[in-house]
Design a protein around this motif. Structure first.
Motif, PDB file in Angstrom:
ATOM      1  N   TYR A 111      41.176  46.063  -0.113  1.00  0.00           N
ATOM      2  CA  TYR A 111      40.558  46.593   0.251  1.00  0.00           C
ATOM      3  C   TYR A 111      40.781  48.247   0.606  1.00  0.00           C
ATOM      4  O   TYR A 111      41.481  48.630  -0.079  1.00  0.00           O
ATOM      5  CB  TYR A 111      41.536  46.157   2.487  1.00  0.00           C
ATOM      6  N   HIS A 112      39.384  48.496   0.882  1.00  0.00           N
ATOM      7  CA  HIS A 112      39.429  50.262   1.351  1.00  0.00           C
ATOM      8  C   HIS A 112      39.365  50.756   3.044  1.00  0.00           C
ATOM      9  O   HIS A 112      38.006  50.514   3.589  1.00  0.00           O
ATOM     10  CB  HIS A 112      37.810  50.365   0.695  1.00  0.00           C
ATOM     11  N   ALA A 113      40.402  49.849   3.154  1.00  0.00           N
ATOM     12  CA  ALA A 113      41.119  50.632   4.766  1.00  0.00           C
ATOM     13  C   ALA A 113      40.996  52.280   5.307  1.00  0.00           C
ATOM     14  O   ALA A 113      41.261  53.029   4.274  1.00  0.00           O
ATOM     15  CB  ALA A 113      42.710  49.876   5.231  1.00  0.00           C
ATOM     16  N   LEU A 114      40.988  52.349   6.337  1.00  0.00           N
ATOM     17  CA  LEU A 114      40.577  53.853   7.255  1.00  0.00           C
ATOM     18  C   LEU A 114      42.274  54.502   6.385  1.00  0.00           C
ATOM     19  O   LEU A 114      42.038  55.311   6.343  1.00  0.00           O
ATOM     20  CB  LEU A 114      40.864  53.442   8.592  1.00  0.00           C
ATOM     21  N   PRO A 115      43.416  53.554   6.555  1.00  0.00           N
ATOM     22  CA  PRO A 115      44.837  54.758   6.057  1.00  0.00           C
ATOM     23  C   PRO A 115      44.328  55.260   4.704  1.00  0.00           C
ATOM     24  O   PRO A 115      44.266  55.995   4.119  1.00  0.00           O
ATOM     25  CB  PRO A 115      45.928  53.579   6.368  1.00  0.00           C
ATOM     26  N   ALA A 116      44.331  54.370   3.765  1.00  0.00           N
ATOM     27  CA  ALA A 116      44.022  54.693   2.415  1.00  0.00           C
ATOM     28  C   ALA A 116      42.178  55.693   2.184  1.00  0.00           C
ATOM     29  O   ALA A 116      42.775  56.289   1.073  1.00  0.00           O
ATOM     30  CB  ALA A 116      42.968  53.349   1.727  1.00  0.00           C
ATOM     31  N   ILE A 117      40.887  55.418   2.824  1.00  0.00           N
ATOM     32  CA  ILE A 117      40.313  56.279   3.275  1.00  0.00           C
ATOM     33  C   ILE A 117      40.712  57.791   3.102  1.00  0.00           C
ATOM     34  O   ILE A 117      40.318  58.982   2.543  1.00  0.00           O
ATOM     35  CB  ILE A 117      39.145  56.277   4.119  1.00  0.00           C
ATOM     36  N   LEU A 118      41.259  57.772   5.359  1.00  0.00           N
ATOM     37  CA  LEU A 118      41.828  59.175   5.393  1.00  0.00           C
ATOM     38  C   LEU A 118      43.181  59.707   4.414  1.00  0.00           C
ATOM     39  O   LEU A 118      43.587  61.008   3.641  1.00  0.00           O
ATOM     40  CB  LEU A 118      42.701  59.112   6.516  1.00  0.00           C
ATOM     41  N   LYS A 119      43.615  59.443   3.425  1.00  0.00           N
ATOM     42  CA  LYS A 119      45.156  59.370   2.051  1.00  0.00           C
ATOM     43  C   LYS A 119      43.791  60.602   1.496  1.00  0.00           C
ATOM     44  O   LYS A 119      44.925  61.588   1.238  1.00  0.00           O
ATOM     45  CB  LYS A 119      45.287  58.196   2.042  1.00  0.00           C
ATOM     46  N   LEU A 328      31.754  49.020   2.384  1.00  0.00           N
ATOM     47  CA  LEU A 328      31.213  48.157   2.277  1.00  0.00           C
ATOM     48  C   LEU A 328      31.927  47.366   3.429  1.00  0.00           C
ATOM     49  O   LEU A 328      33.040  46.906   3.352  1.00  0.00           O
ATOM     50  CB  LEU A 328      31.472  47.179   1.609  1.00  0.00           C
ATOM     51  N   GLU A 329      31.488  48.002   4.798  1.00  0.00           N
ATOM     52  CA  GLU A 329      31.184  47.533   5.634  1.00  0.00           C
ATOM     53  C   GLU A 329      30.985  46.727   6.654  1.00  0.00           C
ATOM     54  O   GLU A 329      29.296  47.001   6.424  1.00  0.00           O
ATOM     55  CB  GLU A 329      31.929  48.817   6.560  1.00  0.00           C
ATOM     56  N   PHE A 330      30.689  46.525   7.683  1.00  0.00           N
ATOM     57  CA  PHE A 330      29.521  45.443   8.312  1.00  0.00           C
ATOM     58  C   PHE A 330      29.131  46.428   9.616  1.00  0.00           C
ATOM     59  O   PHE A 330      29.131  46.269  11.024  1.00  0.00           O
ATOM     60  CB  PHE A 330      29.905  44.146   8.770  1.00  0.00           C
ATOM     61  N   GLY A 331      30.133  47.904  10.334  1.00  0.00           N
ATOM     62  CA  GLY A 331      29.890  48.354  11.271  1.00  0.00           C
ATOM     63  C   GLY A 331      29.214  49.066  12.028  1.00  0.00           C
ATOM     64  O   GLY A 331      28.163  49.431  10.412  1.00  0.00           O
ATOM     65  N   SER A 332      28.357  48.639  12.796  1.00  0.00           N
ATOM     66  CA  SER A 332      27.523  50.162  13.679  1.00  0.00           C
ATOM     67  C   SER A 332      27.794  51.548  14.230  1.00  0.00           C
ATOM     68  O   SER A 332      28.038  51.415  15.470  1.00  0.00           O
ATOM     69  CB  SER A 332      26.294  50.025  13.956  1.00  0.00           C
ATOM     70  N   ASP A 333      27.735  52.266  13.869  1.00  0.00           N
ATOM     71  CA  ASP A 333      27.977  53.562  14.638  1.00  0.00           C
ATOM     72  C   ASP A 333      27.980  53.232  15.824  1.00  0.00           C
ATOM     73  O   ASP A 333      26.783  53.126  16.271  1.00  0.00           O
ATOM     74  CB  ASP A 333      27.304  55.010  13.623  1.00  0.00           C
ATOM     75  N   LEU A 334      29.224  53.684  17.026  1.00  0.00           N
ATOM     76  CA  LEU A 334      28.296  53.450  18.356  1.00  0.00           C
ATOM     77  C   LEU A 334      27.449  54.314  18.571  1.00  0.00           C
ATOM     78  O   LEU A 334      26.694  54.849  20.121  1.00  0.00           O
ATOM     79  CB  LEU A 334      29.618  53.461  19.225  1.00  0.00           C
ATOM     80  N   ARG A 401      37.770  44.465  -4.633  1.00  0.00           N
ATOM     81  CA  ARG A 401      38.654  44.634  -6.536  1.00  0.00           C
ATOM     82  C   ARG A 401      37.531  44.994  -7.074  1.00  0.00           C
ATOM     83  O   ARG A 401      36.918  45.677  -8.231  1.00  0.00           O
ATOM     84  CB  ARG A 401      39.482  43.433  -6.738  1.00  0.00           C
ATOM     85  N   PHE A 402      35.638  44.706  -7.136  1.00  0.00           N
ATOM     86  CA  PHE A 402      34.981  44.853  -7.853  1.00  0.00           C
ATOM     87  C   PHE A 402      34.103  45.975  -7.155  1.00  0.00           C
ATOM     88  O   PHE A 402      32.880  46.058  -8.117  1.00  0.00           O
ATOM     89  CB  PHE A 402      34.521  43.549  -8.222  1.00  0.00           C
ATOM     90  N   TYR A 403      34.626  46.700  -6.871  1.00  0.00           N
ATOM     91  CA  TYR A 403      33.439  47.788  -6.104  1.00  0.00           C
ATOM     92  C   TYR A 403      34.554  48.947  -5.519  1.00  0.00           C
ATOM     93  O   TYR A 403      35.617  49.058  -5.201  1.00  0.00           O
ATOM     94  CB  TYR A 403      33.137  47.371  -4.504  1.00  0.00           C
ATOM     95  N   LYS A 404      34.117  50.712  -6.141  1.00  0.00           N
ATOM     96  CA  LYS A 404      34.631  51.547  -5.752  1.00  0.00           C
ATOM     97  C   LYS A 404      33.901  52.259  -5.010  1.00  0.00           C
ATOM     98  O   LYS A 404      32.908  52.635  -5.244  1.00  0.00           O
ATOM     99  CB  LYS A 404      35.309  51.973  -7.162  1.00  0.00           C
ATOM    100  N   PRO A 405      34.029  52.951  -4.387  1.00  0.00           N
ATOM    101  CA  PRO A 405      33.020  53.588  -2.315  1.00  0.00           C
ATOM    102  C   PRO A 405      33.162  54.857  -3.317  1.00  0.00           C
ATOM    103  O   PRO A 405      34.397  54.618  -4.332  1.00  0.00           O
ATOM    104  CB  PRO A 405      33.655  53.358  -1.112  1.00  0.00           C
ATOM    105  N   ALA A 406      32.045  55.509  -3.621  1.00  0.00           N
ATOM    106  CA  ALA A 406      32.192  57.184  -4.250  1.00  0.00           C
ATOM    107  C   ALA A 406      33.010  58.080  -3.278  1.00  0.00           C
ATOM    108  O   ALA A 406      33.058  57.624  -1.817  1.00  0.00           O
ATOM    109  CB  ALA A 406      30.406  57.499  -3.934  1.00  0.00           C
ATOM    110  N   GLY A 407      33.893  58.636  -4.056  1.00  0.00           N
ATOM    111  CA  GLY A 407      35.132  59.406  -3.670  1.00  0.00           C
ATOM    112  C   GLY A 407      36.323  58.775  -2.558  1.00  0.00           C
ATOM    113  O   GLY A 407      37.002  59.462  -2.400  1.00  0.00           O
ATOM    114  N   PHE A 408      36.496  57.169  -2.975  1.00  0.00           N
ATOM    115  CA  PHE A 408      38.129  56.772  -2.845  1.00  0.00           C
ATOM    116  C   PHE A 408      38.102  56.986  -3.773  1.00  0.00           C
ATOM    117  O   PHE A 408      38.094  56.129  -4.815  1.00  0.00           O
ATOM    118  CB  PHE A 408      37.058  55.851  -2.366  1.00  0.00           C
ATOM    119  N   PRO A 410      41.803  54.323  -5.065  1.00  0.00           N
ATOM    120  CA  PRO A 410      42.412  52.903  -5.151  1.00  0.00           C
ATOM    121  C   PRO A 410      44.078  53.283  -4.643  1.00  0.00           C
ATOM    122  O   PRO A 410      44.553  54.451  -5.032  1.00  0.00           O
ATOM    123  CB  PRO A 410      41.695  52.361  -6.055  1.00  0.00           C
ATOM    124  N   ILE A 411      44.923  52.955  -3.834  1.00  0.00           N
ATOM    125  CA  ILE A 411      45.447  52.404  -3.369  1.00  0.00           C
ATOM    126  C   ILE A 411      46.492  51.656  -4.358  1.00  0.00           C
ATOM    127  O   ILE A 411      45.717  50.737  -4.535  1.00  0.00           O
ATOM    128  CB  ILE A 411      46.324  52.760  -2.473  1.00  0.00           C
TER     129      ILE A 411
END
Ligand code: GP9
Ligand code: MN
Length: 422
Positions: A111-119, A328-334, A401-408, A410-411
């Motif tokens: 996963y590319h989850a929020l805690p990992a992004i903020l880490k 890779l997410e499906f949300g739309s900034d409110l 697991r096949f995708y790495k967001p720029a600047g992320f 991985p944990i």
């Protein structure tokens, strides 16, 4: 394989909603506190008991607080994974599974989850919860999400008078959490999962002097008492944060995790809402859960746009000044000017200001009338199906697991372990 990812990546790029410059980075560098408000539905907000008392006076005051965004048309999107599905939506901006809980079934995924992004931005992360760590397989899933610490029931004083049904009562929970919160290196990203307002909402008599409802339905009547108790606990927590010197530099995100009152209680709910019966459209409308985002020094206000739990992550990341375009997410900034203004349910139905689809039928949102011309529904339904399908593909095939967001960065889940107090 990676060709599956490309298609999703293209969809995502085409549907990414750019951040609103008015809000981008407004909470940059602040601590973040999420609070999962158990079973809290939006109809409780500003609801008054027959004697005139407000059920949630503290939350109501936040609706009118100038530093709070209150989203009144936000919908839960959970399935059988309940609280854990809401956590999954909030932190991954992906949809939960149609059957079973993603926390239980897919905890080995990448996963590319929020805690990992903020880490990657120097944040320390922790979860606080007054139940034991194996519930919902949290102790395994939190490693995949990149949580540094998990303060579960083992860290709290679980004496009989502090515990009711699923675990620790909210008031001692927040009280005992403060020293642990203070011990964290800042900036922190933390999540507090409340419990007291859990089905069947029964309370110990010494914990409430709030009136029960008068519908004659025990579950519904007790719901008001439990929600009132949670509201008091939240107020106390805000005060304690101020006292601890943590309030001014912290963004607080509070959300209802899922409905509390199921369709089994429609008769009593009709009395609560003062309607003749709970129609399918009213039922869909009842799936609103409150969302509050409080940021010191930032002007908020009541927000009318439609959205779902999946939309919270990009909203929060953009407030923190982190662009989500590579995730890779499906949300739309409110808060984006291009926000899409609809929310899907896990069963494929959806809501929007114009039309609501329930069990495949298309209704006018304003009048509740069944529509013969279903074109508008068809347009949204197409996106809904695409998104659920793509999200399922990510989850079932472990595609991240096949995708790495720029600047992320991985944990590695094996770097994490939640051993309990020393
Ligand atoms: C239990 C809590 C409640 O730890 O998260 O779970 P729920 O039944 O609402 O999913
Ligand atoms: Mn829950």
């Amino acid at each position: 394989d990676s060709s599956d990812v490309t298609e999703i990546e293209n969809y995502r790029k085409a549907n990414y909603d750019a951040p609103n410059p008015e809000y981008f980075g407004k909470a940059k560098g602040m601590n973040v506190i999420y609070i999962s408000m158990e079973s809290t539905q939006s109809f409780l907000i500003d609801y008054k008991m027959p004697d005139g008392q407000e059920v949630t006076p503290f939350l109501n005051s936040l609706v009118r607080d100038k530093n709070t965004f209150y989203f009144e048309n936000l919908f839960h999107q959970t399935g059988q994974g309940k609280t854990s599905d809401a956590e999954f939506l909030m932190e991954n901006s992906l949809y939960p599974m149609a059957q079973g809980a993603v926390f239980v079934n897919k905890a080995q995924n990448t996963y590319h989850a929020l805690p990992a992004i903020l880490k990657g931005q120097g944040y320390t992360s922790a979860v606080f919860h007054g139940n034991y760590k194996t519930f919902w397989n949290r102790n395994v899933m939190y490693k995949a999400l990149g949580y540094d610490y998990f303060f579960d029931a083992e860290y709290y004083n679980m004496t009989d008078e502090h515990v009711k049904n699923y675990g620790l009562k909210d008031i001692p929970f927040f009280e005992e959490s403060i020293p642990m919160l203070k011990s964290l290196k800042q900036p922190f990203y933390t999540k507090f999962i409340t419990l007291s307002n859990h089905f069947p909402f029964e309370m110990d008599p010494e914990d409430t002097d709030f009136p029960a409802g008068d519908t004659g339905n025990k579950v519904v009547d007790q719901y008001f008492q439990a929600a009132h108790y949670m509201d008091q606990a939240l107020q106390q927590f805000f005060n304690d944060l101020k006292e601890a010197g943590l309030y001014e530099n912290t963004m607080i995100v509070m959300y209802g995790d899922h409905y509390g009152i199921s369709e089994n209680h429609n008769e009593a709910m009709a009395k609560v809402l003062g309607v003749e019966e709970i129609t399918p459209v009213i039922s869909a409308n009842l799936q609103r859960v409150p969302l509050f985002i409080h940021i010191p020094g930032v002007e908020g206000g009541v927000q009318k746009q439609f959205g779902g739990q999946v939309d919270v992550r990009p909203t929060v990341l953009h407030l923190l000044g982190i662009d989500t375009k590579d995730y890779l997410e499906f949300g739309s900034d409110l808060l984006s000017k291009n926000h899409r203004n609809w929310a899907l349910f896990r069963n494929g139905d959806f809501v929007s200001p114009e039309v609501i689809q329930v069990k495949g039928n298309c209704y006018d949102s304003q009048t509740g009338d069944l529509l013969e011309d279903t074109t508008v529904c068809k347009n949204i339904a197409e996106s809904v199906n695409t998104e659920l399908q793509m999200s399922d593909e990510i989850v079932y095939k472990d595609l991240l697991r096949f995708y790495k967001p720029a600047g992320f960065t991985p944990i590695n889940p094996n770097d994490y372990e939640y051993l309990g107090p020393k």
